[in-house]
Design a protein around this motif. Structure first.
Motif, PDB file in Angstrom:
ATOM      1  N   TRP A  32       0.838  -1.204   0.000  1.00  0.00           N
ATOM      2  CA  TRP A  32       0.000   0.000   0.000  1.00  0.00           C
ATOM      3  C   TRP A  32       0.873   1.254   0.000  1.00  0.00           C
ATOM      4  O   TRP A  32       1.979   1.275   0.538  1.00  0.00           O
ATOM      5  CB  TRP A  32      -0.920  -0.044   1.210  1.00  0.00           C
ATOM      6  N   HIS A  33       0.352   2.315  -0.595  1.00  0.00           N
ATOM      7  CA  HIS A  33       1.135   3.538  -0.831  1.00  0.00           C
ATOM      8  C   HIS A  33       1.604   4.227   0.452  1.00  0.00           C
ATOM      9  O   HIS A  33       2.577   4.988   0.423  1.00  0.00           O
ATOM     10  CB  HIS A  33       0.314   4.535  -1.659  1.00  0.00           C
ATOM     11  N   LYS A  34       0.965   3.964   1.575  1.00  0.00           N
ATOM     12  CA  LYS A  34       1.367   4.617   2.823  1.00  0.00           C
ATOM     13  C   LYS A  34       2.522   3.905   3.530  1.00  0.00           C
ATOM     14  O   LYS A  34       3.066   4.433   4.509  1.00  0.00           O
ATOM     15  CB  LYS A  34       0.171   4.729   3.766  1.00  0.00           C
ATOM     16  N   GLU A  35       2.891   2.727   3.034  1.00  0.00           N
ATOM     17  CA  GLU A  35       4.036   2.036   3.618  1.00  0.00           C
ATOM     18  C   GLU A  35       5.316   2.817   3.324  1.00  0.00           C
ATOM     19  O   GLU A  35       5.442   3.456   2.276  1.00  0.00           O
ATOM     20  CB  GLU A  35       4.156   0.627   3.044  1.00  0.00           C
ATOM     21  N   THR A  36       6.259   2.759   4.244  1.00  0.00           N
ATOM     22  CA  THR A  36       7.508   3.506   4.072  1.00  0.00           C
ATOM     23  C   THR A  36       8.682   2.609   3.686  1.00  0.00           C
ATOM     24  O   THR A  36       9.786   3.104   3.462  1.00  0.00           O
ATOM     25  CB  THR A  36       7.861   4.259   5.366  1.00  0.00           C
ATOM     26  N   ALA A  37       8.438   1.310   3.595  1.00  0.00           N
ATOM     27  CA  ALA A  37       9.513   0.382   3.247  1.00  0.00           C
ATOM     28  C   ALA A  37       8.938  -0.777   2.455  1.00  0.00           C
ATOM     29  O   ALA A  37       7.765  -1.142   2.597  1.00  0.00           O
ATOM     30  CB  ALA A  37      10.206  -0.143   4.501  1.00  0.00           C
ATOM     31  N   LEU A  38       9.778  -1.358   1.619  1.00  0.00           N
ATOM     32  CA  LEU A  38       9.413  -2.562   0.898  1.00  0.00           C
ATOM     33  C   LEU A  38       9.675  -3.778   1.784  1.00  0.00           C
ATOM     34  O   LEU A  38      10.535  -3.730   2.674  1.00  0.00           O
ATOM     35  CB  LEU A  38      10.243  -2.677  -0.385  1.00  0.00           C
ATOM     36  N   PRO A  39       8.974  -4.866   1.563  1.00  0.00           N
ATOM     37  CA  PRO A  39       9.265  -6.086   2.321  1.00  0.00           C
ATOM     38  C   PRO A  39      10.702  -6.542   2.079  1.00  0.00           C
ATOM     39  O   PRO A  39      11.304  -6.243   1.040  1.00  0.00           O
ATOM     40  CB  PRO A  39       8.252  -7.094   1.760  1.00  0.00           C
ATOM     41  N   ASP A  40      11.239  -7.271   3.022  1.00  0.00           N
ATOM     42  CA  ASP A  40      12.599  -7.800   2.879  1.00  0.00           C
ATOM     43  C   ASP A  40      12.680  -8.787   1.719  1.00  0.00           C
ATOM     44  O   ASP A  40      11.736  -9.535   1.457  1.00  0.00           O
ATOM     45  CB  ASP A  40      13.035  -8.497   4.172  1.00  0.00           C
ATOM     46  N   GLY A  41      13.810  -8.780   1.055  1.00  0.00           N
ATOM     47  CA  GLY A  41      14.081  -9.789   0.044  1.00  0.00           C
ATOM     48  C   GLY A  41      13.396  -9.602  -1.286  1.00  0.00           C
ATOM     49  O   GLY A  41      13.321 -10.541  -2.085  1.00  0.00           O
ATOM     50  N   ILE A  42      12.908  -8.399  -1.557  1.00  0.00           N
ATOM     51  CA  ILE A  42      12.213  -8.150  -2.817  1.00  0.00           C
ATOM     52  C   ILE A  42      13.216  -8.094  -3.968  1.00  0.00           C
ATOM     53  O   ILE A  42      14.223  -7.386  -3.902  1.00  0.00           O
ATOM     54  CB  ILE A  42      11.410  -6.838  -2.748  1.00  0.00           C
ATOM     55  N   ASP A  43      12.915  -8.834  -5.038  1.00  0.00           N
ATOM     56  CA  ASP A  43      13.780  -8.849  -6.215  1.00  0.00           C
ATOM     57  C   ASP A  43      13.387  -7.792  -7.238  1.00  0.00           C
ATOM     58  O   ASP A  43      14.247  -7.217  -7.911  1.00  0.00           O
ATOM     59  CB  ASP A  43      13.729 -10.223  -6.884  1.00  0.00           C
ATOM     60  N   VAL A  44      12.091  -7.566  -7.384  1.00  0.00           N
ATOM     61  CA  VAL A  44      11.619  -6.611  -8.389  1.00  0.00           C
ATOM     62  C   VAL A  44      10.354  -5.936  -7.872  1.00  0.00           C
ATOM     63  O   VAL A  44       9.552  -6.545  -7.159  1.00  0.00           O
ATOM     64  CB  VAL A  44      11.355  -7.322  -9.738  1.00  0.00           C
ATOM     65  N   VAL A  45      10.197  -4.658  -8.240  1.00  0.00           N
ATOM     66  CA  VAL A  45       9.013  -3.880  -7.863  1.00  0.00           C
ATOM     67  C   VAL A  45       8.225  -3.573  -9.125  1.00  0.00           C
ATOM     68  O   VAL A  45       8.789  -3.098 -10.122  1.00  0.00           O
ATOM     69  CB  VAL A  45       9.397  -2.569  -7.154  1.00  0.00           C
ATOM     70  N   GLY A  46       6.920  -3.837  -9.085  1.00  0.00           N
ATOM     71  CA  GLY A  46       6.041  -3.490 -10.183  1.00  0.00           C
ATOM     72  C   GLY A  46       5.172  -2.300  -9.814  1.00  0.00           C
ATOM     73  O   GLY A  46       4.561  -2.277  -8.739  1.00  0.00           O
ATOM     74  N   VAL A  47       5.136  -1.299 -10.685  1.00  0.00           N
ATOM     75  CA  VAL A  47       4.295  -0.115 -10.488  1.00  0.00           C
ATOM     76  C   VAL A  47       3.187  -0.183 -11.537  1.00  0.00           C
ATOM     77  O   VAL A  47       3.452  -0.046 -12.738  1.00  0.00           O
ATOM     78  CB  VAL A  47       5.104   1.185 -10.630  1.00  0.00           C
ATOM     79  N   PRO A  48       1.949  -0.415 -11.111  1.00  0.00           N
ATOM     80  CA  PRO A  48       0.889  -0.767 -12.057  1.00  0.00           C
ATOM     81  C   PRO A  48       0.217   0.422 -12.715  1.00  0.00           C
ATOM     82  O   PRO A  48       0.412   1.576 -12.340  1.00  0.00           O
ATOM     83  CB  PRO A  48      -0.102  -1.516 -11.161  1.00  0.00           C
ATOM     84  N   GLY A  49      -0.625   0.088 -13.679  1.00  0.00           N
ATOM     85  CA  GLY A  49      -1.435   1.101 -14.351  1.00  0.00           C
ATOM     86  C   GLY A  49      -2.656   1.482 -13.539  1.00  0.00           C
ATOM     87  O   GLY A  49      -2.951   0.907 -12.494  1.00  0.00           O
ATOM     88  N   GLY A  50      -3.363   2.454 -14.044  1.00  0.00           N
ATOM     89  CA  GLY A  50      -4.551   2.967 -13.384  1.00  0.00           C
ATOM     90  C   GLY A  50      -4.556   4.478 -13.391  1.00  0.00           C
ATOM     91  O   GLY A  50      -4.044   5.117 -14.315  1.00  0.00           O
ATOM     92  N   PHE A  51      -5.112   5.051 -12.346  1.00  0.00           N
ATOM     93  CA  PHE A  51      -5.248   6.509 -12.247  1.00  0.00           C
ATOM     94  C   PHE A  51      -4.875   6.917 -10.821  1.00  0.00           C
ATOM     95  O   PHE A  51      -5.732   7.316 -10.034  1.00  0.00           O
ATOM     96  CB  PHE A  51      -6.675   6.937 -12.585  1.00  0.00           C
ATOM     97  N   SER A  52      -3.600   6.770 -10.473  1.00  0.00           N
ATOM     98  CA  SER A  52      -3.175   7.031  -9.099  1.00  0.00           C
ATOM     99  C   SER A  52      -3.594   8.428  -8.661  1.00  0.00           C
ATOM    100  O   SER A  52      -3.366   9.410  -9.357  1.00  0.00           O
ATOM    101  CB  SER A  52      -1.656   6.862  -8.969  1.00  0.00           C
ATOM    102  N   TYR A  53      -4.234   8.458  -7.493  1.00  0.00           N
ATOM    103  CA  TYR A  53      -4.736   9.720  -6.923  1.00  0.00           C
ATOM    104  C   TYR A  53      -5.642  10.457  -7.902  1.00  0.00           C
ATOM    105  O   TYR A  53      -5.698  11.690  -7.916  1.00  0.00           O
ATOM    106  CB  TYR A  53      -3.577  10.614  -6.478  1.00  0.00           C
ATOM    107  N   GLY A  54      -6.347   9.706  -8.753  1.00  0.00           N
ATOM    108  CA  GLY A  54      -7.288  10.316  -9.686  1.00  0.00           C
ATOM    109  C   GLY A  54      -6.641  11.106 -10.806  1.00  0.00           C
ATOM    110  O   GLY A  54      -7.316  11.856 -11.508  1.00  0.00           O
ATOM    111  N   ASP A  55      -5.332  10.943 -10.995  1.00  0.00           N
ATOM    112  CA  ASP A  55      -4.592  11.707 -12.013  1.00  0.00           C
ATOM    113  C   ASP A  55      -4.677  13.212 -11.775  1.00  0.00           C
ATOM    114  O   ASP A  55      -4.542  14.008 -12.712  1.00  0.00           O
ATOM    115  CB  ASP A  55      -5.068  11.380 -13.432  1.00  0.00           C
ATOM    116  N   TYR A  56      -4.929  13.623 -10.526  1.00  0.00           N
ATOM    117  CA  TYR A  56      -4.924  15.048 -10.221  1.00  0.00           C
ATOM    118  C   TYR A  56      -3.503  15.603 -10.328  1.00  0.00           C
ATOM    119  O   TYR A  56      -2.529  14.872 -10.196  1.00  0.00           O
ATOM    120  CB  TYR A  56      -5.493  15.305  -8.821  1.00  0.00           C
ATOM    121  N   LEU A  57      -3.388  16.877 -10.540  1.00  0.00           N
ATOM    122  CA  LEU A  57      -2.137  17.599 -10.748  1.00  0.00           C
ATOM    123  C   LEU A  57      -1.548  17.187 -12.093  1.00  0.00           C
ATOM    124  O   LEU A  57      -1.782  17.825 -13.112  1.00  0.00           O
ATOM    125  CB  LEU A  57      -1.148  17.344  -9.602  1.00  0.00           C
TER     126      LEU A  57
END
Length: 222
Positions: A32-57
């Motif tokens: 979730w976006h409010k987390e401040t750290a990734l889980p231990d041992g992560i090999d790759v991070v995926g940032v998905p599609g959509g409309f984050s924060y409603g595409d505001y700004l």
């Protein structure tokens, strides 16, 4: 192999991405976006599609300042692997992880259709499952997919072989028909088309499956 898929308010392709990764044999954690750290041992991070924060700004601009994006930047700075699809590509450019920007489509209309791409390089974990020059069909669904950068950046991307995918029928006005790019170390990819939507026969097209299988093969053998 372990992956983190980020979730922002307005993300709508996070589960699609997770399904494609899990089906490819990856242990996936949704973050979730409010987390401040990734889980231990992560090999790759995926940032998905959509409309984050409603595409505001601007598309991806608010997501780029979220707590989890700080962890993403640190992961990439350590040499970690990450990929962003559609809105995820926008987040990566707004975070200055990848160069350039995604502007409003040249026709000022939202576009949702399958589009033909050329694979420009196989020298990356994300493209090694294809053949150089191979033509594939991958869906797009965006309003702000017009990739742009200054001439020096475009020349560098071309000269260093960092253009991953190129449109064969440019739908949005992207500079030099660019559909996806790589970071200098080739460990980060951003692309507007959605390989997770061309993953299985039920989608009517499995050209995106090789994106994920190639990534898994590359990271397992790294």
């Amino acid at each position: 192999m372990k992956a983190a898929v980020l979730q922002f308010p307005g993300s709508n392709c996070d589960r699609d991405m997770a399904v494609a990764l899990r089906t490819s044999g990856v242990d996936v954690t949704m973050v979730w976006h409010k987390e401040t750290a990734l889980p231990d041992g992560i090999d790759v991070v995926g940032v998905p599609g959509g409309f984050s924060y409603g595409d505001y700004l601007r598309c991806g601009a608010i997501a780029a300042t979220s707590p989890i994006s700080g962890a993403l930047k640190a992961h990439v700075a350590r040499g970690g692997y990450a990929f962003g699809i559609c809105n995820g590509f926008q987040v990566l450019t707004e975070s200055h992880i990848l160069p350039g920007a995604l502007l409003r489509n040249a026709g000022l209309k939202y576009i949702c259709r399958t589009t033909p791409l050329a694979v420009e390089t196989t020298d990356s974990p994300y493209t090694r499952g294809y053949s150089q020059g191979q033509h594939i069909a991958i869906p797009i669904a965006h309003h702000d997919g017009n990739y742009t950068a200054d001439v020096d950046t475009l020349d560098r991307l071309e000269g260093e072989g960092l253009v991953a995918f190129r449109y064969l029928d440019n739908p949005n006005g992207s500079a030099r028909n660019i559909a996806g790019i790589l970071s200098e170390n080739r460990r980060v990819l951003g692309m507007m088309p959605h390989p997770e939507r061309a993953f299985e026969a039920a989608h009517g097209n499995e050209d995106g499956r090789h994106f994920f299988s190639g990534l898994v093969d590359a990271l397992v053998s790294a």
